[in-house]
Write a protein that holds these residues in place. Structure first.
Motif, PDB file in Angstrom:
ATOM      1  N   HIS A  13      63.104 101.951 -50.940  1.00 27.37           N
ATOM      2  CA  HIS A  13      63.302 103.192 -50.766  1.00 27.37           C
ATOM      3  C   HIS A  13      64.559 102.719 -52.071  1.00 27.37           C
ATOM      4  O   HIS A  13      65.989 102.042 -51.422  1.00 27.37           O
ATOM      5  CB  HIS A  13      63.780 103.399 -49.909  1.00 27.37           C
ATOM      6  N   SER A  14      65.340 103.948 -52.734  1.00 27.57           N
ATOM      7  CA  SER A  14      66.491 103.962 -53.686  1.00 27.57           C
ATOM      8  C   SER A  14      67.555 104.136 -52.677  1.00 27.57           C
ATOM      9  O   SER A  14      68.361 103.819 -52.885  1.00 27.57           O
ATOM     10  CB  SER A  14      66.404 104.703 -55.009  1.00 27.57           C
ATOM     11  N   TYR A  15      67.569 104.965 -51.485  1.00 27.08           N
ATOM     12  CA  TYR A  15      68.444 105.759 -51.077  1.00 27.08           C
ATOM     13  C   TYR A  15      68.055 106.005 -49.691  1.00 27.08           C
ATOM     14  O   TYR A  15      66.992 105.514 -49.415  1.00 27.08           O
ATOM     15  CB  TYR A  15      69.191 106.612 -51.525  1.00 27.08           C
ATOM     16  N   ALA A  16      68.701 107.032 -48.136  1.00 25.89           N
ATOM     17  CA  ALA A  16      68.433 106.542 -47.100  1.00 25.89           C
ATOM     18  C   ALA A  16      69.385 107.915 -46.848  1.00 25.89           C
ATOM     19  O   ALA A  16      70.922 107.937 -46.857  1.00 25.89           O
ATOM     20  CB  ALA A  16      68.799 105.291 -45.798  1.00 25.89           C
ATOM     21  N   GLU A  17      68.964 108.586 -46.048  1.00 30.24           N
ATOM     22  CA  GLU A  17      69.574 110.305 -45.797  1.00 30.24           C
ATOM     23  C   GLU A  17      70.855 109.690 -44.757  1.00 30.24           C
ATOM     24  O   GLU A  17      70.804 108.844 -43.810  1.00 30.24           O
ATOM     25  CB  GLU A  17      68.993 111.148 -45.494  1.00 30.24           C
ATOM     26  N   GLN A  18      71.561 110.321 -44.678  1.00 30.92           N
ATOM     27  CA  GLN A  18      72.705 110.038 -44.052  1.00 30.92           C
ATOM     28  C   GLN A  18      72.912 110.317 -42.734  1.00 30.92           C
ATOM     29  O   GLN A  18      73.358 109.390 -42.246  1.00 30.92           O
ATOM     30  CB  GLN A  18      74.749 110.587 -44.731  1.00 30.92           C
ATOM     31  N   ASP A  51      60.086  96.611 -60.077  1.00 30.15           N
ATOM     32  CA  ASP A  51      60.888  97.551 -59.889  1.00 30.15           C
ATOM     33  C   ASP A  51      62.285  98.243 -60.061  1.00 30.15           C
ATOM     34  O   ASP A  51      62.322  97.693 -61.686  1.00 30.15           O
ATOM     35  CB  ASP A  51      61.576  96.595 -58.356  1.00 30.15           C
ATOM     36  N   VAL A  52      63.237  98.442 -59.332  1.00 28.95           N
ATOM     37  CA  VAL A  52      64.243  99.691 -60.739  1.00 28.95           C
ATOM     38  C   VAL A  52      65.657  98.053 -61.014  1.00 28.95           C
ATOM     39  O   VAL A  52      65.154  98.804 -62.179  1.00 28.95           O
ATOM     40  CB  VAL A  52      64.980 100.553 -59.553  1.00 28.95           C
ATOM     41  N   LEU A  53      65.531  97.585 -60.244  1.00 28.53           N
ATOM     42  CA  LEU A  53      66.663  96.893 -61.055  1.00 28.53           C
ATOM     43  C   LEU A  53      66.080  95.792 -62.390  1.00 28.53           C
ATOM     44  O   LEU A  53      66.772  95.573 -63.319  1.00 28.53           O
ATOM     45  CB  LEU A  53      66.839  95.682 -59.780  1.00 28.53           C
ATOM     46  N   MET A  54      65.275  95.556 -62.238  1.00 27.07           N
ATOM     47  CA  MET A  54      64.481  94.938 -63.261  1.00 27.07           C
ATOM     48  C   MET A  54      63.651  95.628 -64.072  1.00 27.07           C
ATOM     49  O   MET A  54      64.322  95.565 -64.983  1.00 27.07           O
ATOM     50  CB  MET A  54      62.095  94.190 -63.054  1.00 27.07           C
ATOM     51  N   GLY A  55      63.524  97.363 -64.089  1.00 26.99           N
ATOM     52  CA  GLY A  55      62.853  98.368 -65.249  1.00 26.99           C
ATOM     53  C   GLY A  55      64.525  98.250 -65.907  1.00 26.99           C
ATOM     54  O   GLY A  55      64.022  98.433 -66.710  1.00 26.99           O
ATOM     55  N   ASP A  56      66.113  98.520 -64.996  1.00 23.22           N
ATOM     56  CA  ASP A  56      66.815  98.771 -65.566  1.00 23.22           C
ATOM     57  C   ASP A  56      66.845  97.665 -66.487  1.00 23.22           C
ATOM     58  O   ASP A  56      67.412  97.889 -68.082  1.00 23.22           O
ATOM     59  CB  ASP A  56      67.948  99.251 -64.709  1.00 23.22           C
ATOM     60  N   ALA A  57      67.012  96.517 -66.070  1.00 22.05           N
ATOM     61  CA  ALA A  57      67.299  95.112 -66.930  1.00 22.05           C
ATOM     62  C   ALA A  57      65.832  95.375 -68.623  1.00 22.05           C
ATOM     63  O   ALA A  57      67.162  95.129 -69.574  1.00 22.05           O
ATOM     64  CB  ALA A  57      67.390  93.744 -66.929  1.00 22.05           C
ATOM     65  N   GLY A  68      60.470  94.997 -54.546  1.00 26.03           N
ATOM     66  CA  GLY A  68      61.886  96.009 -54.464  1.00 26.03           C
ATOM     67  C   GLY A  68      61.900  97.196 -54.909  1.00 26.03           C
ATOM     68  O   GLY A  68      60.820  97.618 -54.881  1.00 26.03           O
ATOM     69  N   PRO A  69      63.270  97.706 -54.652  1.00 29.89           N
ATOM     70  CA  PRO A  69      63.229  98.524 -54.173  1.00 29.89           C
ATOM     71  C   PRO A  69      62.011  99.998 -55.634  1.00 29.89           C
ATOM     72  O   PRO A  69      62.370  99.381 -56.983  1.00 29.89           O
ATOM     73  CB  PRO A  69      64.808  98.959 -54.175  1.00 29.89           C
ATOM     74  N   GLY A  70      61.970 101.042 -55.324  1.00 28.57           N
ATOM     75  CA  GLY A  70      61.397 102.050 -56.388  1.00 28.57           C
ATOM     76  C   GLY A  70      60.059 102.374 -56.385  1.00 28.57           C
ATOM     77  O   GLY A  70      59.507 101.033 -55.701  1.00 28.57           O
ATOM     78  N   ALA A  71      59.762 102.649 -57.592  1.00 28.13           N
ATOM     79  CA  ALA A  71      58.595 103.323 -57.976  1.00 28.13           C
ATOM     80  C   ALA A  71      58.610 103.401 -59.340  1.00 28.13           C
ATOM     81  O   ALA A  71      58.116 104.923 -60.478  1.00 28.13           O
ATOM     82  CB  ALA A  71      57.681 103.857 -57.212  1.00 28.13           C
ATOM     83  N   VAL A  72      59.175 102.742 -60.331  1.00 31.87           N
ATOM     84  CA  VAL A  72      59.157 102.727 -61.563  1.00 31.87           C
ATOM     85  C   VAL A  72      57.655 103.120 -62.275  1.00 31.87           C
ATOM     86  O   VAL A  72      58.189 104.494 -63.142  1.00 31.87           O
ATOM     87  CB  VAL A  72      59.515 101.704 -62.652  1.00 31.87           C
ATOM     88  N   LEU A  73      56.739 102.802 -62.341  1.00 30.32           N
ATOM     89  CA  LEU A  73      55.889 103.395 -63.511  1.00 30.32           C
ATOM     90  C   LEU A  73      54.968 104.225 -62.537  1.00 30.32           C
ATOM     91  O   LEU A  73      55.043 105.261 -63.060  1.00 30.32           O
ATOM     92  CB  LEU A  73      54.485 102.547 -62.761  1.00 30.32           C
TER      93      LEU A  73
END
Length: 730
Positions: A232-237, A432-438, A462-467
């Motif tokens: 996940h990229s985030y979690a609810e507080q 993942d998100v970090l690799m996709g960003d790079a 890793g986190p995310g589901a870019v595709l």
């Protein structure tokens, strides 16, 4: 000192047992005035024969071994005899000094040898056979050894195990004591294999209060880290608060204010980023929020860029068809034509739908237009497959983007983008998100980007589901291929993969019929274990002529249990490679010829998470081994790097992404319940090229195929793409 403790000094004669993983050791100590050697047992730092030590502990009488000193602490002392000093220096303690050079050093400097090493190591050049260069290298090795010892003493005095202390030293070097003293909770983030609980125990030893703000903040960060490790990229507080309370072992009601203050402090310091979405406050680790935001903005920017249609596309397609002896179906031709027009294109589809053919056709169009094209994939195995399929050089994304391991930075970015007219990336479901960003930051304006992958496979580790998110957004141009082209006569692997993806049970052959897809009914995990052992070692090699180590891969949903990777690896190793030179590392035994896998990225040594190789040699005395990976590349392992290796006769389905094997054997049982999903089974089945065998409980197959068990991930990438698109249109 505890009641009954005594202190004894002596010289270590030999080490009779040593477990590097736990730090448990047994040594024999020569004590003045004692005729027999004293056995000292316990968990303490690495020691060497010839070393003088002071041992604090309790005398016990073991029923089997007799009198022993159970050590509570071991302190190193300088050797006080020439013989002891010689044994100490020649014990392998210092790289570059063997028994011969140890004798010469002691002959030259006597009992002052250690003082020379400490204060004037350049004087080693006075020793016969030691030149200035070698003397400097030995001096540096001694300095590092002394620093390591100081760190070990400090950490073990505060409850750290020997193995943990070594890992901490590897991460921080001589500065480890300062780092750990200032913020022990950094360990949970910085040091591979250390979680919050381990860091928390060390923090308690260092006197950090259980209700301290630092501990509360560390608990919140660990919960967010757990969420990202789950994809996940985030979690609810609200969820973070309850989970942090459980982790910290505090009352969620009485500690609510402290936890809220911890969250606000982390938000204020920008370690955590908060957003309000649909009346809920969600929390991101700061690096993930930045990466997801940049990725969304850059994806949209590339997708909306103006691109001139490439010249000669139609002619290039016709020429490709003639050269390759194929005729593109309408949906395939449409995809290639879109790549000639659009600056960004996603191509997705299952096995056998012609993704490779389309990539080759797109490359022909790019070549006709004179574009410099770069090919890449997330892993070395996937890049190798891409290279074999296209006949062109393909790299890992880390190499393409020139990742610098020492700084954990990418040399290719917006300031120094890739020198390419087009970039084609395969197996994008693994990004993942970090690799996709790079990747997107390194794509220069005007460069075309083609992302190819199977969106129905497991999402990235890793986190995310870019595709998935790019396709779901409706903002990024994409083509979904559905028509099956690669379907050999009588082959059921591709057919069953598509049936599984549609939620339908796989078709099985009649008893005795030839097939490349089998399902063996097994409901008991122990019986499944025995069946898998028989399949890999006997039945598959005999019937299909496949090598049980190189060609057959067991893929399992879990690590634990009789049908998990740990138990299966032990059984398969015992059956396939039971004897020969061995190295024991904790609970693991490695032998020459074993199939092993790397567990983490180590770019300094050119090995990445999931790389599989064969143990080529073992040096039992040096406690080291060499692994031969693809293309004959040999990588040495010793010390802490051995912790990065596991047996790989059986691996998790997640670790198999991006790979193909001649044959796969897949256990699927109800004991795997928490991991069962349609895309997990689909991913496992699509790894097999010539043979797939499910050793399965029908109930587990039914659970896996249930549509409501699909892996879902909490991300904001779809929303960012859609909101950005709406803002531009508005």
């Amino acid at each position: 000192m505890s009641e009954g403790s005594i202190v004894i000094e002596g010289e270590i004669e030999r080490i009779t047992f040593e477990n590097v993983e736990t730090g448990f050791r047994v040594m024999k100590l020569a004590v003045e005035g004692r005729s027999e050697r004293l056995a000292v047992v316990g968990a303490f730092q690495a020691v060497r024969p010839g070393m003088r030590v002071r041992v604090r502990g309790t005398m016990v009488k073991d029923a089997k071994w007799g009198d022993q000193l159970r050590a509570e602490g071991v302190t190193e002392l300088s050797p006080n005899t020439l013989v002891g000093l010689e044994r100490y220096l020649g014990s392998g303690l210092i790289k570059g000094i063997g028994q011969g050079f140890a004798s010469r050093i002691v002959a030259a400097f006597g009992l002052d040898a250690l003082k020379v090493l400490d204060e004037a190591p350049e004087r080693l050049a006075e020793v016969e056979g030691l030149g200035g260069k070698r003397a400097r290298a030995i001096g540096e090795a001694w300095k590092e050894q002394r620093a390591l010892r100081d760190v070990m003493v400090f950490l073990q005095a505060h409850g750290a195990s020997v193995a943990l202390a070594a890992r901490i030293y590897k991460r921080y070097g001589p500065d480890a004591v300062n780092v750990v003293s200032r913020d022990p909770y950094r360990l949970a983030i910085d040091v591979w294999g250390i979680g919050f609980h381990t860091a928390d125990r060390l923090a308690q030893e260092l006197g950090v209060a259980k209700d301290s703000p630092a501990r509360m903040q560390a608990g919140v960060l660990q919960v967010l880290r757990d969420a990202t490790e789950a994809g996940h990229s985030y979690a609810e507080q609200e969820d973070v608060g309850s989970r942090a309370a459980a982790l910290l072992e505090v009352d969620p009601f009485t500690s609510k204010d402290e936890l809220e203050r911890a969250v606000e402090a982390l938000v204020a310091s920008r370690h955590v980023i908060a957003e309000n979405v649909h009346d809920a406050r969600i929390l991101f680790p700061s690096p993930l929020h930045a990466a997801e935001s940049r990725l969304g903005a850059r994806l949209l920017e590339v997708a909306r860029a103006q691109a001139t249609p490439l010249p000669g596309a139609a002619e290039a397609i016709v020429a490709f068809e003639e050269r390759a002896g194929v005729h593109l179906a309408p949906e395939q031709r449409s995809a290639v034509e879109m790549a000639a027009r659009a600056p960004l294109l996603v191509v997705t589809g299952g096995p056998g739908v012609g993704k490779t053919t389309i990539v080759r056709a797109i490359l022909a169009v790019f070549d006709r237009a004179g574009l410099i094209v770069r090919l890449a994939a997330p892993t070395g195995r996937a890049a190798k497959r891409m290279q074999e399929a296209t006949g062109r050089e393909a790299q890992t994304l880390h190499r393409l983007l020139e990742f610098e391991p020492k700084t954990a930075k990418w040399k290719r970015d917006a300031r120094r983008p890739l020198d390419a007219g087009a970039v084609v990336v395969d197996e994008t479901s693994m990004v993942d998100v970090l690799m996709g960003d790079a990747l997107l930051q390194a794509v220069a304006p005007g460069t075309r980007l083609v992302l190819v992958g199977d969106v129905d496979q497991l999402a990235s580790v890793g986190p995310g589901a870019v595709l998935r998110d790019a396709i779901t957004s409706g903002v990024v141009p994409f083509v979904r291929l559905t028509r099956i082209f690669r379907q050999g006569q009588g082959s059921r692997i591709v057919e069953n993969a598509h049936r599984i993806n549609a939620g339908e049970p796989p078709l099985v052959p009649e008893a005795g019929a030839d097939s490349d897809f089998f399902v063996i009914d097994r409901r008991d995990p122990e019986l499944a274990n025995k069946t898998i052992l028989e399949l890999v070692t006997t039945r598959i090699p005999r019937r299909f002529g496949l090598d049980p180590v190189k060609d057959v891969q067991v893929l399992t949903p879990m690590h634990r249990g009789p049908a998990g990777s740990i138990a299966l690896n032990e059984a398969l190793q015992a059956a396939l490679n039971p004897t020969g030179p061995a190295l024991v590392r904790g609970t693991r035994t490695f032998r020459v010829g074993d199939k092993v896998m790397q567990l983490k990225n180590d770019y300094d040594r050119n090995v990445t998470n999931g790389d599989v190789g064969i143990v080529a040699s073992i040096d039992a005395e040096e406690q080291s081994l060499v692994v031969r990976f693809d293309e004959g590349r040999e990588v040495p392992y010793d010390g802490a790097t051995l912790d990065e290796l596991v047996l790989a006769y059986a691996i998790s389905v997640h670790k198999s992404q991006g790979s193909e094997y001649p044959a796969v054997v897949v256990p699927l049982l109800t004991t795997h319940f928490v991991m069962l999903s349609k895309n997990l089974l689909y991913t496992a089945v699509t790894r097999g090229k010539r043979l797939v065998v499910l050793v399965a409980d029908p109930r587990a197959v039914k659970l896996a195929l249930a549509a409501d068990r699909r892996d879902e991930r909490r991300t904001r990438l779809v929303a960012r793409l859609q909101e950005g698109s709406a803002a531009r249109d508005g």
